[in-house]
Design an enzyme around this catalytic site. Structure first.
Site, PDB file in Angstrom:
ATOM      1  N   ARG A   1      -0.239  -8.982  13.901  1.00 27.23           N
ATOM      2  CA  ARG A   1      -0.950  -8.153  12.607  1.00 27.23           C
ATOM      3  C   ARG A   1      -1.853  -8.835  11.862  1.00 27.23           C
ATOM      4  O   ARG A   1      -2.584  -8.676  10.896  1.00 27.23           O
ATOM      5  CB  ARG A   1       0.169  -6.954  11.550  1.00 27.23           C
ATOM      6  CG  ARG A   1       0.709  -5.922  12.626  1.00 27.23           C
ATOM      7  CD  ARG A   1       2.377  -5.434  12.834  1.00 27.23           C
ATOM      8  NE  ARG A   1       2.071  -5.142  11.002  1.00 27.23           N
ATOM      9  CZ  ARG A   1       3.066  -5.106  10.785  1.00 27.23           C
ATOM     10  NH1 ARG A   1       4.916  -5.763  10.922  1.00 27.23           N
ATOM     11  NH2 ARG A   1       3.514  -5.085   9.533  1.00 27.23           N
TER      12      ARG A   1
ATOM     13  N   ARG B   1      11.067  -6.016   4.770  1.00 29.40           N
ATOM     14  CA  ARG B   1      10.555  -4.470   4.684  1.00 29.40           C
ATOM     15  C   ARG B   1      12.244  -3.941   5.414  1.00 29.40           C
ATOM     16  O   ARG B   1      12.684  -3.922   6.376  1.00 29.40           O
ATOM     17  CB  ARG B   1       9.929  -3.914   5.274  1.00 29.40           C
ATOM     18  CG  ARG B   1       9.404  -3.080   5.214  1.00 29.40           C
ATOM     19  CD  ARG B   1       8.235  -2.145   5.190  1.00 29.40           C
ATOM     20  NE  ARG B   1       6.952  -2.935   6.035  1.00 29.40           N
ATOM     21  CZ  ARG B   1       6.026  -2.264   6.545  1.00 29.40           C
ATOM     22  NH1 ARG B   1       5.765  -2.161   5.126  1.00 29.40           N
ATOM     23  NH2 ARG B   1       5.499  -3.265   8.020  1.00 29.40           N
TER      24      ARG B   1
ATOM     25  N   ARG C   1      11.812  -1.623  10.609  1.00 27.45           N
ATOM     26  CA  ARG C   1      10.522  -1.553  11.582  1.00 27.45           C
ATOM     27  C   ARG C   1      10.175  -2.383  13.518  1.00 27.45           C
ATOM     28  O   ARG C   1      10.862  -3.723  12.627  1.00 27.45           O
ATOM     29  CB  ARG C   1       8.922  -1.397  11.047  1.00 27.45           C
ATOM     30  CG  ARG C   1       8.673   0.180  10.832  1.00 27.45           C
ATOM     31  CD  ARG C   1       7.161   0.159   9.767  1.00 27.45           C
ATOM     32  NE  ARG C   1       6.520  -0.978  10.327  1.00 27.45           N
ATOM     33  CZ  ARG C   1       4.857  -0.745   9.447  1.00 27.45           C
ATOM     34  NH1 ARG C   1       5.233  -0.033   8.877  1.00 27.45           N
ATOM     35  NH2 ARG C   1       4.158  -1.027  10.127  1.00 27.45           N
TER      36      ARG C   1
ATOM     37  N   LYS D   1       0.837  -1.166   0.426  1.00 21.23           N
ATOM     38  CA  LYS D   1      -0.288   0.289  -0.131  1.00 21.23           C
ATOM     39  C   LYS D   1       0.706   0.928   0.189  1.00 21.23           C
ATOM     40  O   LYS D   1       1.126   2.346  -1.084  1.00 21.23           O
ATOM     41  CB  LYS D   1      -0.994   0.228   1.229  1.00 21.23           C
ATOM     42  CG  LYS D   1      -1.853  -1.894   1.342  1.00 21.23           C
ATOM     43  CD  LYS D   1      -2.549  -1.096   2.131  1.00 21.23           C
ATOM     44  CE  LYS D   1      -2.139  -1.063   3.825  1.00 21.23           C
ATOM     45  NZ  LYS D   1      -1.669  -2.470   4.109  1.00 21.23           N
TER      46      LYS D   1
ATOM     47  N   ARG E   1      -9.309   0.688   8.659  1.00 18.41           N
ATOM     48  CA  ARG E   1      -8.632  -0.965   8.955  1.00 18.41           C
ATOM     49  C   ARG E   1      -9.867  -1.293   9.950  1.00 18.41           C
ATOM     50  O   ARG E   1      -9.764  -2.090  10.515  1.00 18.41           O
ATOM     51  CB  ARG E   1      -7.069  -0.687  10.344  1.00 18.41           C
ATOM     52  CG  ARG E   1      -6.464  -0.536   9.144  1.00 18.41           C
ATOM     53  CD  ARG E   1      -5.310  -0.986  10.361  1.00 18.41           C
ATOM     54  NE  ARG E   1      -4.239  -1.241  10.173  1.00 18.41           N
ATOM     55  CZ  ARG E   1      -2.919  -0.759   8.982  1.00 18.41           C
ATOM     56  NH1 ARG E   1      -2.839   0.299   8.771  1.00 18.41           N
ATOM     57  NH2 ARG E   1      -1.693  -1.408   8.732  1.00 18.41           N
TER      58      ARG E   1
HETATM   59  P1  ADP Z   1       1.246  -2.146   7.761  1.00 20.60           P
HETATM   60  O1  ADP Z   1       2.271  -1.506   6.863  1.00 20.60           O
HETATM   61  O2  ADP Z   1       1.906  -3.530   8.918  1.00 20.60           O
HETATM   62  O3  ADP Z   1       0.305  -1.954   6.722  1.00 20.60           O
HETATM   63  P2  ADP Z   1       1.026   0.542   9.201  1.00 20.60           P
HETATM   64  O4  ADP Z   1       2.649   0.644   8.942  1.00 20.60           O
HETATM   65  O5  ADP Z   1       0.426   0.798   8.430  1.00 20.60           O
HETATM   66  O6  ADP Z   1       1.398  -1.273   8.838  1.00 20.60           O
HETATM   67  O7  ADP Z   1       0.896   0.223   9.984  1.00 20.60           O
HETATM   68  C1  ADP Z   1       1.891  -0.033  11.742  1.00 20.60           C
HETATM   69  C2  ADP Z   1       0.708  -0.179  12.959  1.00 20.60           C
HETATM   70  O8  ADP Z   1       0.392   1.502  13.456  1.00 20.60           O
HETATM   71  C3  ADP Z   1      -0.672  -0.760  13.153  1.00 20.60           C
HETATM   72  O9  ADP Z   1       0.139  -2.655  13.277  1.00 20.60           O
HETATM   73  C4  ADP Z   1      -1.161  -0.552  14.771  1.00 20.60           C
HETATM   74  O10 ADP Z   1      -0.777   0.106  16.087  1.00 20.60           O
HETATM   75  C5  ADP Z   1      -1.455   0.620  13.982  1.00 20.60           C
HETATM   76  N1  ADP Z   1      -2.151   1.893  12.631  1.00 20.60           N
HETATM   77  C6  ADP Z   1      -1.342   1.970  11.719  1.00 20.60           C
HETATM   78  N2  ADP Z   1      -3.068   2.226  10.969  1.00 20.60           N
HETATM   79  C7  ADP Z   1      -4.208   2.329  12.107  1.00 20.60           C
HETATM   80  C8  ADP Z   1      -5.143   2.408  11.645  1.00 20.60           C
HETATM   81  N3  ADP Z   1      -6.567   2.289  11.204  1.00 20.60           N
HETATM   82  N4  ADP Z   1      -6.310   1.855  13.113  1.00 20.60           N
HETATM   83  C9  ADP Z   1      -5.588   1.173  14.238  1.00 20.60           C
HETATM   84  N5  ADP Z   1      -4.404   1.373  14.191  1.00 20.60           N
HETATM   85  C10 ADP Z   1      -3.343   1.510  13.330  1.00 20.60           C
HETATM   86  P1  ADP Z   2       2.286  -1.925   3.346  1.00 23.08           P
HETATM   87  O1  ADP Z   2       1.824  -0.596   3.067  1.00 23.08           O
HETATM   88  O2  ADP Z   2       1.074  -2.606   2.599  1.00 23.08           O
HETATM   89  O3  ADP Z   2       2.718  -2.145   4.807  1.00 23.08           O
HETATM   90  P2  ADP Z   2       4.944  -1.865   1.752  1.00 23.08           P
HETATM   91  O4  ADP Z   2       4.455  -0.441   0.801  1.00 23.08           O
HETATM   92  O5  ADP Z   2       5.056  -0.958   2.893  1.00 23.08           O
HETATM   93  O6  ADP Z   2       3.055  -2.711   2.154  1.00 23.08           O
HETATM   94  O7  ADP Z   2       5.884  -2.745   0.982  1.00 23.08           O
HETATM   95  C1  ADP Z   2       5.891  -4.054   2.056  1.00 23.08           C
HETATM   96  C2  ADP Z   2       7.225  -4.610   1.324  1.00 23.08           C
HETATM   97  O8  ADP Z   2       7.156  -5.498   0.610  1.00 23.08           O
HETATM   98  C3  ADP Z   2       8.788  -2.925   1.464  1.00 23.08           C
HETATM   99  O9  ADP Z   2       9.518  -4.208   1.886  1.00 23.08           O
HETATM  100  C4  ADP Z   2       8.315  -2.745   0.129  1.00 23.08           C
HETATM  101  O10 ADP Z   2       9.895  -2.558  -1.027  1.00 23.08           O
HETATM  102  C5  ADP Z   2       7.945  -4.219  -0.620  1.00 23.08           C
HETATM  103  N1  ADP Z   2       7.000  -4.214  -1.770  1.00 23.08           N
HETATM  104  C6  ADP Z   2       6.371  -3.394  -2.606  1.00 23.08           C
HETATM  105  N2  ADP Z   2       5.619  -3.858  -3.453  1.00 23.08           N
HETATM  106  C7  ADP Z   2       6.373  -4.886  -3.694  1.00 23.08           C
HETATM  107  C8  ADP Z   2       6.000  -5.594  -4.932  1.00 23.08           C
HETATM  108  N3  ADP Z   2       5.096  -5.273  -5.643  1.00 23.08           N
HETATM  109  N4  ADP Z   2       6.666  -6.789  -5.545  1.00 23.08           N
HETATM  110  C9  ADP Z   2       7.836  -6.864  -4.097  1.00 23.08           C
HETATM  111  N5  ADP Z   2       8.172  -6.470  -3.029  1.00 23.08           N
HETATM  112  C10 ADP Z   2       7.115  -5.443  -2.977  1.00 23.08           C
END
Ligand code: ADP
Ligand code: ADP
Ligand code: ZN
Length: 218
Positions: free
Chosen positions: A171, A127, A160, A13, A88
């Site tokens: 998660r 990541r 992270r 995302k 979420r």
């Molecule tokens: P990911 O990359 O795994 O999708 P995020 O960076 O979006 O994770 O979120 C990291 C953490 O921040 C989540 O595990 C949660 O603890 C908190 N968080 C982020 N967005 C939300 C949300 N919309 N509602 C509740 N907690 C959130």
């Molecule tokens: P989210 O925000 O949904 O948690 P991220 O954008 O942080 O996900 O991506 C998660 C991990 O996967 C990062 O290390 C990113 O560089 C990698 N990644 C994202 N898109 C792709 C893809 N299409 N193919 C392979 N790796 C990817």
């Protein structure tokens, strides 16, 4: 255009939103990035959120909704936004709908990025993100030009705290319990577009743009 990116942790995302925000010239926000920034600044929100985040749990809805709504309100001049990681939960989705409705606005499109569980774990376990601008990289799939250094801002890259095995497991469970039901919520409103999140970052970005163009021309 007001767009939500849904999808499990690691689906890509953040990676896609950072490309899309430039491609369609629309501001974007990630609730996770906002929380990490609050933590870095040690604000009240950051201090309250950190215990939940490090264990892979969702931050309570009231705190999350307040934080994201403040961001949305700061963009009243813009005619749209891209949301990554919010809503979420069902109460977050309802709160967002209600806040937009008060301004006679609504969500235009919800993109659901689909990626299988093994691939999610591979992506999360490699990541690394920038301490300064939060852009994400992957040690093997999307490495930075210089190891440990952000291509965009030369910030330091780090892993992270919640990308360890236990927190990732939690998660993913939380995603299936709390967030996946939103797919149905938006599908019933006729807003959902499914996007395959597998394939290269560029291929996925092209599918997303395609999904947005096709949905607006309907
Ligand atoms: P990911 O990359 O795994 O999708 P995020 O960076 O979006 O994770 O979120 C990291 C953490 O921040 C989540 O595990 C949660 O603890 C908190 N968080 C982020 N967005 C939300 C949300 N919309 N509602 C509740 N907690 C959130
Ligand atoms: P989210 O925000 O949904 O948690 P991220 O954008 O942080 O996900 O991506 C998660 C991990 O996967 C990062 O290390 C990113 O560089 C990698 N990644 C994202 N898109 C792709 C893809 N299409 N193919 C392979 N790796 C990817
Ligand atoms: Zn950076």
């Amino acid at each position: 255009m007001r767009v939500i990116l849904l999808g499990p942790p690691g689906a890509g995302k953040g990676t896609q939103v950072s490309k899309l925000t430039v491609a369609i010239n629309t501001p974007s926000v990630s609730s996770g990035d906002l929380f990490r920034q609050h933590q870095k600044d040690q604000t009240d929100i950051g201090i309250q959120a950190q215990n939940y985040m490090k264990r892979g749990l969702l931050v309570p809805d009231d705190l999350t909704i307040k934080m994201v709504m403040e961001w949305i309100d700061s963009y009243t001049d813009s005619d749209g936004f891209l949301l990554d990681g919010f809503p979420r939960t069902y109460p977050q989705a309802v709160a967002l709908d209600e806040a937009l409705r008060q301004n006679n606005e609504g969500i235009d499109r919800v993109l659901n990025l689909k990626v299988g569980i093994d691939e999610l774990i591979n992506r999360l376990s490699g990541r690394i993100i920038c301490r300064n601008c939060q852009r994400s990289y992957h040690l093997t799939y999307a490495p930075p030009i210089s190891p440990g250094v952000c291509n965009e801002c030369e910030g330091e890259l780090y892993e992270r705290e919640d990308d360890n095995r236990d927190a990732v497991q939690k998660r993913l469970e939380v995603y299936f319990d709390e967030t996946e039901p939103l797919i149905n919520y938006y599908s019933q409103k006729g807003l959902l577009t499914e996007i395959s999140g597998t394939g290269s970052i560029e291929v996925v970005a092209a599918s997303i743009l395609d999904g947005l163009v096709n949905s607006t021309s309907k």
